[in-house]
Design an enzyme around this catalytic site. Structure first.
Site, mmCIF file in Angstrom:
data_model
loop_
_atom_site.group_PDB
_atom_site.id
_atom_site.type_symbol
_atom_site.label_atom_id
_atom_site.label_comp_id
_atom_site.label_asym_id
_atom_site.label_seq_id
_atom_site.Cartn_x
_atom_site.Cartn_y
_atom_site.Cartn_z
ATOM 1 N N LYS A 194 -34.764 19.712 -4.866
ATOM 2 C CA LYS A 194 -34.387 18.509 -4.110
ATOM 3 C C LYS A 194 -32.936 18.627 -3.629
ATOM 4 O O LYS A 194 -32.189 19.501 -4.080
ATOM 5 C CB LYS A 194 -34.555 17.278 -4.999
ATOM 6 C CG LYS A 194 -33.658 17.276 -6.238
ATOM 7 C CD LYS A 194 -34.070 16.188 -7.240
ATOM 8 C CE LYS A 194 -33.167 16.208 -8.459
ATOM 9 N NZ LYS A 194 -33.676 15.349 -9.543
ATOM 10 N N ARG A 213 -35.899 3.344 -15.337
ATOM 11 C CA ARG A 213 -35.488 3.417 -13.937
ATOM 12 C C ARG A 213 -36.778 3.253 -13.140
ATOM 13 O O ARG A 213 -37.225 2.131 -12.967
ATOM 14 C CB ARG A 213 -34.762 4.755 -13.682
ATOM 15 C CG ARG A 213 -34.029 4.817 -12.369
ATOM 16 C CD ARG A 213 -33.297 6.135 -12.196
ATOM 17 N NE ARG A 213 -34.200 7.279 -12.310
ATOM 18 C CZ ARG A 213 -33.812 8.546 -12.205
ATOM 19 N NH1 ARG A 213 -32.549 8.857 -12.007
ATOM 20 N NH2 ARG A 213 -34.687 9.529 -12.291
ATOM 21 N N TYR A 236 0.841 15.699 -1.925
ATOM 22 C CA TYR A 236 0.796 14.246 -1.722
ATOM 23 C C TYR A 236 1.159 13.504 -2.996
ATOM 24 O O TYR A 236 0.696 13.852 -4.085
ATOM 25 C CB TYR A 236 -0.613 13.803 -1.307
ATOM 26 C CG TYR A 236 -0.947 14.113 0.126
ATOM 27 C CD1 TYR A 236 -0.219 13.556 1.173
ATOM 28 C CD2 TYR A 236 -2.014 14.953 0.430
ATOM 29 C CE1 TYR A 236 -0.546 13.844 2.495
ATOM 30 C CE2 TYR A 236 -2.348 15.233 1.747
ATOM 31 C CZ TYR A 236 -1.599 14.676 2.777
ATOM 32 O OH TYR A 236 -1.927 14.954 4.076
ATOM 33 N N MET A 246 -7.192 17.440 1.957
ATOM 34 C CA MET A 246 -8.460 17.645 2.666
ATOM 35 C C MET A 246 -8.761 19.129 2.891
ATOM 36 O O MET A 246 -9.905 19.570 2.773
ATOM 37 C CB MET A 246 -8.441 16.910 4.011
ATOM 38 C CG MET A 246 -9.810 16.854 4.677
ATOM 39 S SD MET A 246 -9.824 16.033 6.270
ATOM 40 C CE MET A 246 -9.482 14.346 5.828
HETATM 41 C C1 PLP Z 1 -33.907 16.111 -10.745
HETATM 42 C C2 PLP Z 1 -35.110 15.961 -11.585
HETATM 43 C C3 PLP Z 1 -35.506 16.977 -12.467
HETATM 44 C C4 PLP Z 1 -34.642 18.192 -12.743
HETATM 45 O O1 PLP Z 1 -33.582 17.828 -13.608
HETATM 46 P P1 PLP Z 1 -32.501 18.900 -14.125
HETATM 47 O O2 PLP Z 1 -31.687 18.149 -15.101
HETATM 48 O O3 PLP Z 1 -31.723 19.308 -12.904
HETATM 49 O O4 PLP Z 1 -33.264 20.020 -14.703
HETATM 50 C C5 PLP Z 1 -36.709 16.831 -13.128
HETATM 51 N N1 PLP Z 1 -37.472 15.732 -12.947
HETATM 52 C C6 PLP Z 1 -37.110 14.717 -12.126
HETATM 53 C C7 PLP Z 1 -37.989 13.531 -11.994
HETATM 54 C C8 PLP Z 1 -35.910 14.790 -11.430
HETATM 55 O O5 PLP Z 1 -35.549 13.777 -10.635
#
Ligand code: PLP
Length: 364
Positions: A35, A130, A255, A303
């Site tokens: 993702k 969640r 800065y 930046m």
């Molecule tokens: C992102 C995600 C994972 C992977 O998690 P990691 O900690 O990066 O291994 C697995 N399951 C779901 C539902 C996720 O959103």
């Protein structure tokens, strides 16, 4: 190449880390989580390197479509499932596996008619609180899905851990108890493990695991326990030294003048900043490598530039290579200095950074 800022993506490391994941999970199948553009590494290139996974997992139908358009035929698990009704048609046409977390999604799926039924994963809220169905509502939702004409049986079950990155916490065990109880008597495959589950919670492996961050070479653990899994970083963020300054004791650097030279000292200026995705809140003292040797950031990140302490490296020259994280400098270490996690640093590189893919020779 004009500016030197680049992310080297080590495709061999991705393959190695997938093999590490497999070595922990026996016969369980691996859905490689790619993702958010493969955690910022580039989803299509990552998918190519990880083509040996049993499936990919992404957030949305949009992210899945990028992979289908690039020619990947693997199963793709869509972790947040549908966002809108009009995605159903595409999800079915593309043969995606949809997670179902809410009644509104169930309603849409029940009303949908298709000649290519959907594979679905019912999301169980075993304690993350969640997304997903509370344990007492799972049977009802499962039955509705299983009886939908647009769904190919058996419906699968998945859940997600809140605290698996802490190996001393009992919470994962209690989530597993909840998940085991609801899965009893329901057919279908099960999936619970993220990277931390893969590495530390063997009882969470079931039929499918979903490693993400470990594939990119970062440890998922945040519990301070010693030992690091044998993972290789998939990203090295690099730039070069573009100036060497000689400041006097008392001179203030950058800065807001947050760093004051404690003595006369050389300070290097490196072509990277928050405009590239290097975290602005990295404090003085955050490690960097120059010519492969460790030193530290001084002053504010701007930046386009950062400044570094060259007191222990009097022989470095203009153009010396600088590593911000990756090979030789674990990203977790930088994340800790910045009060964040490696996941966020990986995801935040900007389009100004050049990506160089190394070690690509198809699927290994
Ligand atoms: C992102 C995600 C994972 C992977 O998690 P990691 O900690 O990066 O291994 C697995 N399951 C779901 C539902 C996720 O959103």
């Amino acid at each position: 190449m004009s500016r030197f800022t680049r992310a080297r993506i080590h495709l061999d490391a991705l393959r190695h880390n997938l093999a590490v994941a497999r070595s922990h999970v026996g016969e369980a199948k691996v859905a490689a989580v790619i993702k958010a553009g493969g955690y910022g590494h580039g989803a299509v290139a990552v998918a190519g390197a990880l083509a040996g996974a049993d499936a990919f997992a992404v957030t949305s139908v949009d992210e899945a479509e990028v992979l289908r358009q690039a020619g990947f035929h693997q199963r793709i698990l869509v972790l947040d499932g549908l966002f809108e009704a009009d995605e159903l048609e595409l999800a079915a046409a593309r043969g995606l596996d949809l997670v179902v977390h809410s009644d509104w999604q169930l309603d849409l799926i029940e009303r949908f008619t298709t000649e290519t039924p959907l594979r679905c994963w019912l999301k169980v809220d075993s304690g993350m609180h969640r997304l997903g169905y509370a344990p007492e509502r799972v049977k009802m939702a499962y039955a509705r899905l299983a009886n939908s004409a647009s769904v190919e049986g058996p419906v699968n079950l998945m859940t997600h851990f809140a605290c698996a990155d802490d190996r001393r916490s009992d919470y994962t065990r209690s989530q597993l108890q909840v998940f085991n109880a609801v899965c009893e008597e329901l057919p279908g495959e099960r999936s619970a493990a993220n990277s931390a589950g893969v590495l530390a919670w063997p009882e969470s492996h079931y039929e499918w695991v979903r490693p993400g961050v470990m594939l990119y070479g970062a440890s998922p653990f945040a519990d301070g326990l010693p030992g690091r899994p044998a993972l290789e970083p998939a990203m090295t963020l690099e730039s070069r030294l573009i100036a060497i300054q000689h400041f006097r004791r008392g001179d203030r650097v950058g800065y807001a003048g947050t760093f004051t030279c404690p003595e006369d000292m050389p300070v290097g200026v490196v072509a990277i900043g928050y405009g590239d995705g290097y975290p602005r809140h990295a404090p003085s003292g955050t490690p960097v490598l120059v010519d492969g040797r460790r030193t530290a950031l001084v002053g504010r990140v701007s930046m386009d530039l950062i400044c570094i302490d060259l007191r222990d490296l009097p022989d470095v020259r203009i153009n010396a290579p600088v590593t911000l994280w990756g090979q030789g400098l674990p990203i977790e270490e930088i994340a800790e200095y910045c009060g964040t996690i490696s996941y966020e640093l990986m995801c935040k590189l900007t389009s100004r950074v050049r990506f160089d893919y190394e070690g690509g020779h198809g699927e290994g």
